[in-house]
Design a protein around this motif. Sequence first.
Motif, PDB file in Angstrom:
ATOM      1  N   GLN A  46       6.307  -9.785   2.537  1.00  0.00           N
ATOM      2  CA  GLN A  46       5.151 -10.679   2.439  1.00  0.00           C
ATOM      3  C   GLN A  46       5.448 -12.052   3.049  1.00  0.00           C
ATOM      4  OE1 GLN A  46       2.291  -9.124   1.221  1.00  0.00           O
ATOM      5  NE2 GLN A  46       3.825  -7.513   1.311  1.00  0.00           N
ATOM      6  N   GLN A  59      -8.473   1.821  -2.850  1.00  0.00           N
ATOM      7  CA  GLN A  59      -8.808   0.921  -1.744  1.00  0.00           C
ATOM      8  C   GLN A  59      -8.660   1.706  -0.456  1.00  0.00           C
ATOM      9  OE1 GLN A  59      -6.185  -2.416  -1.189  1.00  0.00           O
ATOM     10  NE2 GLN A  59      -7.316  -3.221   0.556  1.00  0.00           N
ATOM     11  N   VAL A 112      -8.178   1.331   3.593  1.00  0.00           N
ATOM     12  CA  VAL A 112      -7.740   0.370   4.609  1.00  0.00           C
ATOM     13  C   VAL A 112      -8.019   0.956   5.991  1.00  0.00           C
ATOM     14  CG1 VAL A 112      -5.814  -0.941   5.551  1.00  0.00           C
ATOM     15  CG2 VAL A 112      -5.934  -0.504   3.086  1.00  0.00           C
ATOM     16  N   ARG A 164       1.990  -5.431   8.557  1.00  0.00           N
ATOM     17  CA  ARG A 164       0.575  -5.331   8.186  1.00  0.00           C
ATOM     18  C   ARG A 164       0.291  -4.153   7.261  1.00  0.00           C
ATOM     19  NH1 ARG A 164      -3.227  -2.959  12.796  1.00  0.00           N
ATOM     20  NH2 ARG A 164      -1.816  -1.633  13.988  1.00  0.00           N
ATOM     21  N   ARG A 174       1.906  -5.242   3.497  1.00  0.00           N
ATOM     22  CA  ARG A 174       1.084  -6.210   2.754  1.00  0.00           C
ATOM     23  C   ARG A 174      -0.002  -5.528   1.945  1.00  0.00           C
ATOM     24  NH1 ARG A 174      -2.691  -9.071   7.334  1.00  0.00           N
ATOM     25  NH2 ARG A 174      -2.748 -10.672   5.743  1.00  0.00           N
ATOM     26  N   HIS A 175      -0.368  -4.283   2.286  1.00  0.00           N
ATOM     27  CA  HIS A 175      -1.438  -3.582   1.580  1.00  0.00           C
ATOM     28  C   HIS A 175      -0.933  -2.654   0.480  1.00  0.00           C
ATOM     29  CE1 HIS A 175      -4.747  -4.920   4.066  1.00  0.00           C
ATOM     30  NE2 HIS A 175      -4.121  -4.558   5.157  1.00  0.00           N
ATOM     31  N   LEU A 200      -4.270   4.248  -2.412  1.00  0.00           N
ATOM     32  CA  LEU A 200      -4.495   3.545  -1.149  1.00  0.00           C
ATOM     33  C   LEU A 200      -4.701   4.584  -0.057  1.00  0.00           C
ATOM     34  CD1 LEU A 200      -4.562   0.660   0.006  1.00  0.00           C
ATOM     35  CD2 LEU A 200      -2.158   0.936   0.598  1.00  0.00           C
ATOM     36  N   PHE A 238      -5.383   5.162   3.937  1.00  0.00           N
ATOM     37  CA  PHE A 238      -5.333   4.559   5.270  1.00  0.00           C
ATOM     38  C   PHE A 238      -6.155   5.403   6.239  1.00  0.00           C
ATOM     39  CE2 PHE A 238      -1.538   2.589   3.494  1.00  0.00           C
ATOM     40  CZ  PHE A 238      -1.622   1.295   4.007  1.00  0.00           C
ATOM     41  N   SER A 252      -3.141   4.571  10.628  1.00  0.00           N
ATOM     42  CA  SER A 252      -2.017   4.035   9.873  1.00  0.00           C
ATOM     43  C   SER A 252      -0.918   3.532  10.798  1.00  0.00           C
ATOM     44  CB  SER A 252      -1.452   5.140   8.979  1.00  0.00           C
ATOM     45  OG  SER A 252      -0.852   6.151   9.802  1.00  0.00           O
TER      46      SER A 252
END
Length: 455
Positions: free
Chosen positions: A77, A292, A294, A311, A314-315, A323, A325, A328
């Motif tokens: 991060q 979520q 992405v 990048r 961070r998710h 999660l 993607f 990806s």
Amino acid sequence: MPKASEEQRLDLINAQQRLRAEGRSAVVVVTGVDGSGRHRLVNALTHGLDTRGVKVHAWSREDAPGSDRPPLWKYWQGLPAQGQVAVYLDGWYAEPLDRALRGASPELSAIRQLEAQLIGHGSVLVKLWVERPLAEARRDLRKRLKREARDPTLSEQRVLAAEDGAQDQLDALRAHSEGWTMLSGKAPEVAADQAREALIAAMSAPTPPVPVPGHHRNRGAQALAALDMSAALSKKASNKQLPEAQAELARRIWAARARGQSTVVVLEGADAAGKGGVIRRLTDPLDARLFQVVPVAAPSDEERARPYLWRFWRHLPKAGQVLIFDRSWYGRVLVERVEAFCRRDEWQRAFDEINDFEAQLTDHGAVVRKFWLHISPEEQLKRFEDRAETPHKRHKLTDEDWRNREKWDDYRVAVEDAVARTHSAKAPWTLVPANCKRHARLAVIQTLIDALAPD
């Protein structure tokens, strides 16, 4: 606090300006046992630089962020953008130091991979170890605690309770992790001066050549050709089986949340392969708090300024989250490779980087499942034509989609490579025949059901 001379400060500022002009970043790790003078050294380094381009990351063991994510998450991060300097107090060596103090051997493979990615991105990496014999550091720490009339912090407790073999393990950690500039904790003025000189030299040095890894493509791999592209599911069967599967998936995801287990789903496929439809059927039965999605497109300027995987790190989800993607990190070994958006050494190195990244997710307890939705060129053409003729779908079709069809074989080779080199027992690929959308949607959901424990 040991201060830089005017000449040395000017050299530091000039080196920092060169770093910024070249679009490179600098990462400085300062470590050593408590009582060695680490904090004093961080201050001396920071105040010698233009502090507008410096960020210091220093957490106590008590308040370090990201306890419900993989251990290296918090360090990713804070990675600096191009032209910036990040200073980590202990950084990713905090846990290995703790293990060494307990007399245990540290695991360094993930750290080596992180540092290799920093260097591969062109970052300057400076590692400073403030040396102080453990016995001396412990003695001085006791005196300081008595003088300040306070209880020790967690990290100080570890020094005070260090095992008999801790010094040997600390020496082994330093030797096996390599690349350290050794500084004496007994001479803070000299240590600060040497640290500043090491940083000046590193920021002023030309970018070293990055080794190009050997490319070991499995030329016998024909996984896509072996798929049964006639696999289909009738509308009647789908109307019965899909709701049942969705309900079971929701139950299992709630169970995963209860035990604090995260789930990472990667969806890849050719244009018009049906990723959006799969995502909609995956998420329809789920509470919106649980997941979520992405969507991954071309990297932004902020993302290009850091190592490629930043990048995606961070998710990463909290414990118990899902999660998904939509495309990806495999973009580097697929579209970026085929379209020459990255250098050859970058996409060849990415296979090992991806394997290490996914291993860190699964080692932390996450369920990772990766899907390639495979359609035939004929089916893709049919879907493109349908999009062109349907007003509410027309926005999905671009000139680039048509152009990519000309490189169908190049993409097929890249997919075969990616599957062959990144499939693993804990983060497996599932290749889904997707000419029939109903079949593909149910196949993905059923694979996730099988991957998640029922309770």
